[in-house]
Design an enzyme around this catalytic site. Structure first.
Site, PDB file in Angstrom:
ATOM      1  N   GLY A  33     -19.110  66.548  73.876  1.00  0.00           N
ATOM      2  CA  GLY A  33     -20.469  66.833  73.414  1.00  0.00           C
ATOM      3  C   GLY A  33     -21.312  67.483  74.498  1.00  0.00           C
ATOM      4  O   GLY A  33     -20.787  68.034  75.458  1.00  0.00           O
ATOM      5  N   GLU A  37     -22.276  77.156  75.512  1.00  0.00           N
ATOM      6  CA  GLU A  37     -21.505  78.357  75.157  1.00  0.00           C
ATOM      7  C   GLU A  37     -20.012  78.221  75.485  1.00  0.00           C
ATOM      8  O   GLU A  37     -19.177  78.820  74.812  1.00  0.00           O
ATOM      9  CB  GLU A  37     -22.067  79.592  75.871  1.00  0.00           C
ATOM     10  N   GLY A  38     -19.685  77.463  76.530  1.00  0.00           N
ATOM     11  CA  GLY A  38     -18.264  77.269  76.858  1.00  0.00           C
ATOM     12  C   GLY A  38     -17.530  76.614  75.699  1.00  0.00           C
ATOM     13  O   GLY A  38     -16.459  77.068  75.264  1.00  0.00           O
ATOM     14  N   HIS A  39     -18.129  75.541  75.162  1.00  0.00           N
ATOM     15  CA  HIS A  39     -17.512  74.867  74.018  1.00  0.00           C
ATOM     16  C   HIS A  39     -17.470  75.795  72.801  1.00  0.00           C
ATOM     17  O   HIS A  39     -16.473  75.856  72.086  1.00  0.00           O
ATOM     18  CB  HIS A  39     -18.312  73.612  73.639  1.00  0.00           C
ATOM     19  N   LYS A 154     -11.732  76.352  82.455  1.00  0.00           N
ATOM     20  CA  LYS A 154     -12.667  75.636  83.334  1.00  0.00           C
ATOM     21  C   LYS A 154     -12.008  74.367  83.883  1.00  0.00           C
ATOM     22  O   LYS A 154     -12.181  74.006  85.040  1.00  0.00           O
ATOM     23  CB  LYS A 154     -13.924  75.300  82.532  1.00  0.00           C
ATOM     24  N   ARG A 192     -22.419  69.053  82.949  1.00  0.00           N
ATOM     25  CA  ARG A 192     -22.982  68.381  84.130  1.00  0.00           C
ATOM     26  C   ARG A 192     -23.997  69.251  84.862  1.00  0.00           C
ATOM     27  O   ARG A 192     -24.698  68.753  85.750  1.00  0.00           O
ATOM     28  CB  ARG A 192     -21.863  67.941  85.078  1.00  0.00           C
TER      29      ARG A 192
HETATM   30  P1  AMP Z   1     -15.905  68.738  78.034  1.00  0.00           P
HETATM   31  O1  AMP Z   1     -16.872  68.519  76.917  1.00  0.00           O
HETATM   32  O2  AMP Z   1     -16.546  69.032  79.336  1.00  0.00           O
HETATM   33  O3  AMP Z   1     -14.843  67.671  78.090  1.00  0.00           O
HETATM   34  O4  AMP Z   1     -15.138  70.078  77.660  1.00  0.00           O
HETATM   35  C1  AMP Z   1     -14.500  70.235  76.429  1.00  0.00           C
HETATM   36  C2  AMP Z   1     -13.692  71.502  76.454  1.00  0.00           C
HETATM   37  O5  AMP Z   1     -14.546  72.615  76.688  1.00  0.00           O
HETATM   38  C3  AMP Z   1     -12.624  71.531  77.559  1.00  0.00           C
HETATM   39  O6  AMP Z   1     -11.450  72.153  77.068  1.00  0.00           O
HETATM   40  C4  AMP Z   1     -13.287  72.363  78.608  1.00  0.00           C
HETATM   41  O7  AMP Z   1     -12.374  73.016  79.475  1.00  0.00           O
HETATM   42  C5  AMP Z   1     -14.027  73.366  77.754  1.00  0.00           C
HETATM   43  N1  AMP Z   1     -15.103  73.975  78.537  1.00  0.00           N
HETATM   44  C6  AMP Z   1     -16.091  73.313  79.198  1.00  0.00           C
HETATM   45  N2  AMP Z   1     -16.848  74.202  79.886  1.00  0.00           N
HETATM   46  C7  AMP Z   1     -16.309  75.425  79.661  1.00  0.00           C
HETATM   47  C8  AMP Z   1     -16.624  76.747  80.105  1.00  0.00           C
HETATM   48  N3  AMP Z   1     -17.637  76.981  80.937  1.00  0.00           N
HETATM   49  N4  AMP Z   1     -15.853  77.767  79.672  1.00  0.00           N
HETATM   50  C9  AMP Z   1     -14.810  77.538  78.847  1.00  0.00           C
HETATM   51  N5  AMP Z   1     -14.452  76.319  78.400  1.00  0.00           N
HETATM   52  C10 AMP Z   1     -15.193  75.279  78.800  1.00  0.00           C
END
Ligand code: AMP
Length: 286
Positions: A33, A37-39, A154, A192
């Site tokens: 959650g 934009e990455g998600h 990432k 973060r």
């Molecule tokens: P998280 O919510 O941080 O556990 O991330 C969930 C998914 O989103 C994981 O596969 C991460 O690698 C991906 N993710 C997080 N930040 C980025 C980003 N800046 N660019 C691409 N994917 C991302």
């Protein structure tokens, strides 16, 4: 369109079973959650490949050590659903947001423990982290019966850990790694980043800047591991409060440290504390 929101495993399971009966494919984007934009880039990629995309939103307690930021990790479900609405034009996005009790009922006793690629780097600094990640991700694979799962570069080591247990346990799923999405100034998007005050936010650029220097050196033919690492170190340590956990110059497949004379492909992975906030970033070259 608002995504369908599911909180329990039984409802999710009957939805995906009915999709599969209709011959439809399912893509899974596991997240904690605080979406950005990455998600969303993972979701867009999944929408291209799969008929229906399940976005899981779950701050997974088993991947946080007691001294880490589980309690303060941002939980913004309403906002996350609004963001998912922006990519759900076709009405084929499902949000899965289970409670901790739903994922880990009392008497939960089974964990996935990956060796090899899970042990160095993040594994060395966060010893229980990948056990928690692999366990929750395998549970999500089984619950969604997904055909594809999408992860960001990432968290490059995480992708390699997942690929490892998928091979080892014959999990019938295709793992797709998506590129790192960055802010305009280069900082990798991360949930973060919101911990950073404006000054720390500016200083956090040392991660991507040092990686850019390293990429330039490699592209100009430099193969001297220690020289590249030293340039990265100098760039990061420009401020006394920056604490380097690791600068790893490794073989991308094994995540083992390369010898002093590098051979491509090379992965460079960083973990750095900018004040209280621990950030990671990486590049793949060749
Ligand atoms: P998280 O919510 O941080 O556990 O991330 C969930 C998914 O989103 C994981 O596969 C991460 O690698 C991906 N993710 C997080 N930040 C980025 C980003 N800046 N660019 C691409 N994917 C991302």
């Amino acid at each position: 369109m608002k995504p369908q929101l599911i909180h329990d495993c039984a409802t999710l399971r009957s939805l995906v079973q009915s999709l599969h009966r209709q011959g439809k494919t399912v893509g899974l984007c596991p997240t904690m959650g605080a979406l950005h934009e990455g998600h969303l880039s993972l979701v867009r990629e999944s929408l291209k490949r799969a008929d229906v995309t399940v976005v899981s939103i779950f701050v997974n307690p088993t991947q946080f050590a007691p001294n880490e930021d589980f309690d303060k990790y941002p939980r913004t479900l309403e906002k996350d659903l609004e963001l998912l609405e922006t990519v759900n034009q076709g009405g084929n996005v499902v949000a899965f947001s289970p409670s901790a009790e739903e994922m880990y009922p009392s008497e939960f006793h089974t964990y996935v423990d990956v060796a090899g690629v899970a042990k160095p780097l993040e594994g060395a600094f966060r010893p229980i982290h990948f056990r928690g990640v692999a366990t929750v991700v395998l549970k999500l694979f089984l619950m969604t019966q997904a055909d594809f799962a999408f992860f960001g570069q990432k968290d490059f080591q995480q992708v390699q850990v997942i690929r490892q247990f998928v091979r080892d346990l014959n999990v019938p799923i295709e793992i797709v790694m998506c590129p790192i999405i960055r802010e305009a100034d280069g900082l990798a998007r991360s949930s973060r980043n919101r911990y950073l005050d404006p000054d720390a936010r500016q200083r956090a650029l040392v991660l991507c800047q040092s990686l850019k220097i390293a990429r330039g050196m490699l592209e100009n033919g430099c193969r001297d591991r220690d020289l590249i690492r030293e340039e990265i170190r100098k760039t990061i340590e420009i401020h006394p409060s920056h604490k380097i956990d690791y600068i790893a110059v490794v073989n991308p497949d094994t995540l083992l440290e390369q010898g002093p004379e590098l051979t491509l492909p090379v992965a460079i992975l960083l973990a750095v504390k900018i004040g209280e906030t621990r950030l990671i970033d990486n590049i793949l070259v060749g």
